[in-house]
Write an enzyme that holds these catalytic residues in place. Sequence first.
Site, PDB file in Angstrom:
ATOM      1  N   ASP A  64       6.681 -42.896  53.011  1.00 38.66           N
ATOM      2  CA  ASP A  64       5.392 -42.845  52.335  1.00 38.66           C
ATOM      3  C   ASP A  64       4.640 -41.638  52.882  1.00 38.66           C
ATOM      4  O   ASP A  64       4.422 -41.548  54.101  1.00 38.66           O
ATOM      5  CB  ASP A  64       4.601 -44.132  52.593  1.00 38.66           C
ATOM      6  CG  ASP A  64       3.307 -44.212  51.793  1.00 38.66           C
ATOM      7  OD1 ASP A  64       2.721 -43.157  51.493  1.00 38.66           O
ATOM      8  OD2 ASP A  64       2.869 -45.330  51.493  1.00 38.66           O
ATOM      9  N   ASN A  90       6.083 -32.321  47.089  1.00 40.44           N
ATOM     10  CA  ASN A  90       6.260 -32.583  45.667  1.00 40.44           C
ATOM     11  C   ASN A  90       5.766 -33.967  45.245  1.00 40.44           C
ATOM     12  O   ASN A  90       5.453 -34.184  44.086  1.00 40.44           O
ATOM     13  CB  ASN A  90       7.751 -32.439  45.299  1.00 40.44           C
ATOM     14  CG  ASN A  90       8.044 -32.890  43.894  1.00 40.44           C
ATOM     15  OD1 ASN A  90       7.572 -32.294  42.928  1.00 40.44           O
ATOM     16  ND2 ASN A  90       8.818 -33.963  43.763  1.00 40.44           N
ATOM     17  N   TYR A 164      -6.814 -35.767  38.765  1.00 40.39           N
ATOM     18  CA  TYR A 164      -5.506 -35.134  38.978  1.00 40.39           C
ATOM     19  C   TYR A 164      -5.657 -33.616  39.020  1.00 40.39           C
ATOM     20  O   TYR A 164      -5.171 -32.940  39.930  1.00 40.39           O
ATOM     21  CB  TYR A 164      -4.535 -35.546  37.880  1.00 40.39           C
ATOM     22  CG  TYR A 164      -3.215 -34.810  37.908  1.00 40.39           C
ATOM     23  CD1 TYR A 164      -2.169 -35.247  38.705  1.00 40.39           C
ATOM     24  CD2 TYR A 164      -3.011 -33.663  37.132  1.00 40.39           C
ATOM     25  CE1 TYR A 164      -0.949 -34.571  38.734  1.00 40.39           C
ATOM     26  CE2 TYR A 164      -1.808 -32.982  37.149  1.00 40.39           C
ATOM     27  CZ  TYR A 164      -0.784 -33.437  37.959  1.00 40.39           C
ATOM     28  OH  TYR A 164       0.419 -32.762  38.000  1.00 40.39           O
ATOM     29  N   LYS A 168      -5.031 -31.052  42.186  1.00 35.14           N
ATOM     30  CA  LYS A 168      -4.082 -29.940  42.131  1.00 35.14           C
ATOM     31  C   LYS A 168      -4.776 -28.593  42.348  1.00 35.14           C
ATOM     32  O   LYS A 168      -4.204 -27.685  42.969  1.00 35.14           O
ATOM     33  CB  LYS A 168      -3.327 -29.957  40.804  1.00 35.14           C
ATOM     34  CG  LYS A 168      -2.388 -31.142  40.643  1.00 35.14           C
ATOM     35  CD  LYS A 168      -1.356 -31.203  41.758  1.00 35.14           C
ATOM     36  CE  LYS A 168      -0.324 -32.280  41.517  1.00 35.14           C
ATOM     37  NZ  LYS A 168       0.718 -32.340  42.595  1.00 35.14           N
TER      38      LYS A 168
END
Length: 256
Positions: A64, A90, A164, A168
């Site tokens: 994790d 990733n 999100y 990013k």
Amino acid sequence: MSVQDMIIGVTGAGGHLGAAMTLDLASYGATVVALGRNLSSLEAVVEHASEQETPGQVIALECDIRSEEDIALALDRMEGEGGVHGWVNNAYGATGSQLDELDPDSVAETLDCGLGAVMLLTDQVAARMGEGGSIVNVASMYGVVSPQPSLYDDHPQFHNPPAYGAAKAGVIQYTRYAATHWAPRGIRVNAISPGAFPSPAVADTPGFVEALEARIPLGRTGDPHEVASSVRFLLSSDASYITGHNLAVDGGWTSW
């Protein structure tokens, strides 16, 4: 773009893009410690590498990314194999809520998983690298530009939530920050921003891929190997003078 004999950790290694990255690196002679929460998907990647008889090897470890202990164990394993030479951030596993109906817990979860965890675990990675090494952070085209709302009118289930994109974008900025601060130690830090790389389940949705392709200058969605080769380049010595860069692998999406 040789990664021969490098020891490289890849998070989210059992996923759509992560598996391609892992197999590509192993096919060029790297030892890849494949990390993820789903051990069965990681073992499938190991089996695939064995079937392909890759020159390198794939080692599956359940992990994790938000567990300091799990990351420490993964780095211990890498050191046991010969060192911590490369790392690919990733993994991403949060859900999200959309504008006008934002859920505080969902926003916090997305920012924690998509940005906070990446920053904290990369600190652990850099500490083990010592002098020299290469880190690649997987960002997104939606960390650079906003989704076009009309593109998702008929397919709202695929619309990326705002947290999100914010996470990013933070990954891209963090990449620059880490690159400049760790440069004196010879540690390179770069990011890639993939464009449309639909998973098989998404690709089977009638009409959606065609809508994506109409938005992409090259006229098609990407194949996972096209992300994998870009990651390999940034990890390799061929990119020895590249750090702090965000490489768009998006078919021209962000160039409109």
